[in-house]
Design a protein around this motif. Structure first.
Motif, PDB file in Angstrom:
ATOM      1  N   THR B 239     -37.017  80.884 -15.810  1.00 18.47           N
ATOM      2  CA  THR B 239     -36.575  82.167 -15.469  1.00 18.47           C
ATOM      3  C   THR B 239     -37.973  82.980 -16.228  1.00 18.47           C
ATOM      4  O   THR B 239     -38.067  84.012 -15.621  1.00 18.47           O
ATOM      5  CB  THR B 239     -35.306  82.953 -15.842  1.00 18.47           C
ATOM      6  OG1 THR B 239     -34.454  81.983 -16.261  1.00 18.47           O
ATOM      7  CG2 THR B 239     -34.697  83.618 -14.750  1.00 18.47           C
ATOM      8  N   THR B 240     -38.347  82.503 -17.067  1.00 21.53           N
ATOM      9  CA  THR B 240     -39.362  83.459 -17.806  1.00 21.53           C
ATOM     10  C   THR B 240     -40.618  83.621 -17.090  1.00 21.53           C
ATOM     11  O   THR B 240     -41.061  82.749 -16.463  1.00 21.53           O
ATOM     12  CB  THR B 240     -39.733  82.705 -19.272  1.00 21.53           C
ATOM     13  OG1 THR B 240     -38.795  82.375 -20.038  1.00 21.53           O
ATOM     14  CG2 THR B 240     -40.762  83.520 -19.974  1.00 21.53           C
ATOM     15  N   GLY B 241     -41.281  84.349 -17.013  1.00 20.46           N
ATOM     16  CA  GLY B 241     -42.641  84.794 -16.347  1.00 20.46           C
ATOM     17  C   GLY B 241     -43.668  84.490 -17.163  1.00 20.46           C
ATOM     18  O   GLY B 241     -43.784  83.512 -17.761  1.00 20.46           O
ATOM     19  N   LYS B 264     -33.559  75.222 -16.458  1.00 23.89           N
ATOM     20  CA  LYS B 264     -32.961  76.245 -15.600  1.00 23.89           C
ATOM     21  C   LYS B 264     -33.817  76.339 -14.340  1.00 23.89           C
ATOM     22  O   LYS B 264     -33.834  77.362 -13.534  1.00 23.89           O
ATOM     23  CB  LYS B 264     -32.792  77.785 -16.267  1.00 23.89           C
ATOM     24  CG  LYS B 264     -32.112  77.450 -17.472  1.00 23.89           C
ATOM     25  CD  LYS B 264     -32.016  78.960 -17.912  1.00 23.89           C
ATOM     26  CE  LYS B 264     -31.645  78.924 -19.569  1.00 23.89           C
ATOM     27  NZ  LYS B 264     -31.622  80.243 -19.968  1.00 23.89           N
ATOM     28  N   ALA B 269     -35.330  80.603  -9.693  1.00 25.45           N
ATOM     29  CA  ALA B 269     -36.600  80.500 -10.468  1.00 25.45           C
ATOM     30  C   ALA B 269     -37.404  79.302 -10.412  1.00 25.45           C
ATOM     31  O   ALA B 269     -36.786  78.313 -10.327  1.00 25.45           O
ATOM     32  CB  ALA B 269     -36.394  80.867 -11.951  1.00 25.45           C
TER      33      ALA B 269
END
Lengths: 455, 314
Positions: B239-241, B264, B269
């Motif tokens: 999910t981290t950009g 995840k 994502a």
């Protein structure tokens, strides 16, 4: 390598030098760069597009005011629009309902729900004198309930006793009853992390919502989230209905992006932001501050408020007296270093000051960080009380002794002495000016801090 | 993922696909929309670029991939599937050099694995999954509860230990994580364990004092065994950009990270940031997490991942 958004925008607008009305070509060129900068800061693409379109429309043809450069003019327009997008006012947690007011925390796995729940509970208890209870509905993640219980003990907030095998809806009902019986003002319900596309778990939380009718449903979102923020926000908002957003890990260095997207997609305010590992590290969200911080205009108001909270009144009074006399010895310097540590260290303070973004990066590159504060305090601690009160006493042999006592070089002692001298001069000036004059102008490095920033 | 997954290849693929399908549906639907009866012109390429951006490939990498793609095909009629395949090939080319399975060398015993990452990325869960995998391969595993900071982190790892029936070495909350690492190594040696996995507290990479603490843990481990930790795995949240790039950079500097695991990927994502990371750092990507269950940790395959990313069947 990855410049923060504010640095990037700063760099872009520096290039705009011409006067007169803003030309469309100039604005478009700047906006292309703004687009990339926003995307690299993880602002969601649809939000970026909307933003660019409306800000371009607003900027083209605008007369540049005499007192500012075209770049500053564009920054102002962008900033105003950003602020608007982030929400035009501050909105805290609402407790305007029949007690116990149920607050539901929802979000993806690992977004920081449990920690945020404890931080909110502590805040409501200490700042608003509320009787708060917490309950964990997370029956899936190992030791999640245990985690909330331990946090509750740490902040002195009761948690609902754990009963193994109970379903989330039943736990929620039991929590409401217990909170009612114990005369609680607020009942905070922490839920398991769930994917927004997991229909079973989304149905479960809808069941909880129907059972307790939460007054606030807070979506907890990691501020480091990338483009997926749009999907998450949209799904939770559509399926469960949220009343606000809690943005966590704002103390990370991926600042901005998700904050910008969230409000635009959900239409709900960002109510609180998590800013650190300690359970006190939660703050109200101020749209105008975050917007100006993103644009590199600093967050002066935030710093002043934070300082006011930390610095004890008595200490401040002594300081003012000394200031009037134009005194500033090593005891004062030590007090100030400690104060700075309390405020969250150099990097966090510098991040809040205008025009320091670049200096902060320099510091990071030069590996100068909060350990410097510690070393400087160690140097002062190695002085005798007499030396602390009378810096002039420090001759070569005393410096040598102090250096070996603190485990540093004599050079570092000299640097500290220089800093103390500069501060003393500043204090004298400020004393003469009487009140005010304390805050540096935007773009200036605050007095006495020059020594900390490598040239 | 070796012997045990070959035996049930279908399960492996379908699970991976189930997880990644959701990631790619939006993207592939988007590509289909763009390319029905259309030429590959500038506007189309820009839309394609947007789609890659939305899967977190980042502005620069998305542009580069699209530029490469358009070089030979510009202004020609092109079918959607063809674009997808070409796009997947471009991305796979970047990812292939770093798609390396985690190799447990038998000459190190215990083989010490240190798990690092920011808060909430899924370190402890990944340890639980890895423990199961190693056990299936017939190895004896021990866990070290090195997250002595977060409330109930030790208990959380203990539950995973109980589930897999592997011993967990733990200390008190708030105790020195480096000391715990020392104890864990001592015990793993005494009990002749094949693999020791040490958990650490989540930390944001810009907190220098926490990164220094991590370096200390490694120093203490090195005093026990100079070659250790034999693997230092950075766990990244899909999910981290773009911040994941910074995470990889700083953790590599401070903790000499030897490989990546991305968790995840069963959500929406897409984890496209891995492409940026693969371009910038020479860091092996070992595995991806595509679900909550204990079997949902899969080895990373560049071609499959790239195909899934652009919405092709594997």
């Amino acid at each position: 390598m990855f410049d923060s958004l504010s640095d990037k925008l700063g760099g872009i607008f520096d290039k705009l030098k011409r006067r007169g009305a803003l030309k469309e070509a100039d604005v478009r060129q700047a906006m292309r760069e703004v687009r990339v900068a926003l995307l690299e800061a993880d602002v969601a693409l649809p939000v970026v597009k909307d933003f660019i379109a409306s800000v371009t429309e607003r900027a083209v043809g605008q007369e540049v005011m005499k007192s500012v450069s075209p770049g500053q003019m564009v920054v102002k327009i962008v900033n105003d629009h950003l602020t608007e997008m982030l929400g035009s006012d501050t909105s805290g947690i609402s407790l305007a309902a029949v007690a116990p007011v149920p607050i539901l925390m929802v979000g993806l796995q690992g977004s920081g729900k449990t920690t945020s729940a404890a931080k909110i509970a502590k805040r409501l208890k200490e700042k608003e004198n509320k009787k708060v209870m917490m309950a964990s509905l997370d029956i899936y993640r190992p030791a999640a309930m245990e985690q909330l219980k331990i946090l509750g003990e740490q902040i002195g907030v009761p948690t609902l006793p754990i009963i193994d095998g109970q379903l989330p809806v039943d736990i929620a009902k039991r929590a409401m009853t217990a909170a009612k019986l114990q005369g609680m003002d607020v009942i905070l319900l922490d839920t398991a992390g769930r994917l927004h596309i997991d229909q079973t778990l989304m149905a479960e939380i809808i069941g909880v919502r129907e059972a307790v009718t939460p007054h606030e449903t807070l979506l907890v979102v990691d501020s480091l989230t990338g483009q997926d923020a749009v999907n998450v926000a949209q799904s939770f908002s559509d399926q469960i209905g949220i009343t606000g957003v809690v943005l966590t890990r704002m103390d990370g260095d991926g600042r901005g992006g998700a904050a910008l997207s969230m409000r635009a997609v959900t239409g709900q305010p960002i109510k609180l932001v998590g800013t650190g590992e300690k359970l006190d590290d939660i703050e109200e969200f101020h749209p105008e501050r975050v917007a100006s911080r993103i644009l590199g205009m600093g967050d002066v108001v935030s710093l002043v408020e934070k300082a006011a909270e930390t610095i004890e009144a008595a200490e401040a009074e002594v300081m003012i007296k000394k200031m009037k006399k134009g005194q500033f010895d090593f005891d004062d310097l030590r007090a100030q270093l400690r104060q700075m540590k309390k405020l969250g260290g150099m990097s966090s303070i510098l991040g809040m000051l205008p025009g320091i973004g670049k200096a902060q990066k320099k510091m990071a590159n030069a590996n100068i960080d909060d350990s410097l504060l510690k070393r400087q305090e160690a140097i002062i601690n190695s002085m005798t009380p007499m030396e602390r009160g009378r810096p002039k006493l420090l001759n070569a042999s005393r410096k040598k002794r102090i250096a070996s006592g603190a485990g540093v070089s004599v050079q570092e002692i000299n640097k500290l002495i220089k800093m103390q001298k500069q501060m003393a001069v500043m204090m004298k000036k400020m004393g003469k000016m009487g009140q005010g004059g304390g805050m540096p102008l935007p773009g200036q490095i605050p007095p006495g801090m020059e020594g900390l920033i490598p040239k | 993922m070796t012997e045990d997954t070959i035996g049930k290849k279908k399960g492996w693929f379908s699970r991976l696909k189930d997880g990644l399908k959701r990631s790619s549906t939006a993207l592939s639907g988007g590509i289909g929309d763009i390319f029905v009866k259309r030429k590959l012109d500038a506007a189309t390429i820009e839309e394609l670029e947007d789609l890659l951006i939305m899967s977190d490939l980042g502005a620069a990498v998305s542009r580069a991939v699209c530029e490469k793609l358009s070089k030979n095909r510009f202004d020609k009629e092109i079918a959607p599937e063809e674009v997808q395949a070409a796009l997947a090939r471009e991305i796979a080319e970047i990812l292939r050099p770093v798609a390396t399975p985690l190799n447990i060398e038998a000459d190190h015993k215990p083989y010490i694995i240190l798990m690092v990452g920011v808060n909430g990325s899924g370190k402890t869960t990944t340890i639980g999954k890895l423990a199961k995998k190693f056990q299936k391969e017939g190895k004896s595993v021990m866990l070290g509860a090195g997250d002595t900071f977060r409330a109930a982190a030790i208990e959380q790892l203990q539950v995973w230990g109980d589930r897999n029936k592997v011993p967990v070495v733990s200390g008190k909350v708030g105790s020195d994580a480096a000391g715990l690492a020392y104890d864990a190594i001592q015990r793993a040696r005494a009990e002749n364990s094949d693999i020791l996995m040490i958990d650490t507290a989540g930390r944001l990479q810009n907190k220098s004092h926490l990164m220094a603490e991590l370096s200390k843990i490694i120093r203490v481990i090195k005093k026990q065994d100079e070659a250790a930790p034999h693997a230092t795995l950075l766990v990244l949240d899909a999910t981290t950009g773009q911040n994941a790039v910074q995470q990889a950079k700083v953790f590599q500097q401070a903790a000499d990270v030897s490989g990546l695991i991305m968790t995840k990927l069963d959500g929406t994502a897409r984890g496209g940031v891995l492409v940026s990371i693969a371009e910038k750092f020479d860091l092996p990507i070992h595995a991806i997490g595509v679900g909550e269950s204990i079997d949902d940790l899969q080895s990373f395959d560049a071609d499959d991942f790239s195909k899934m990313l652009v919405g092709l069947e594997i």
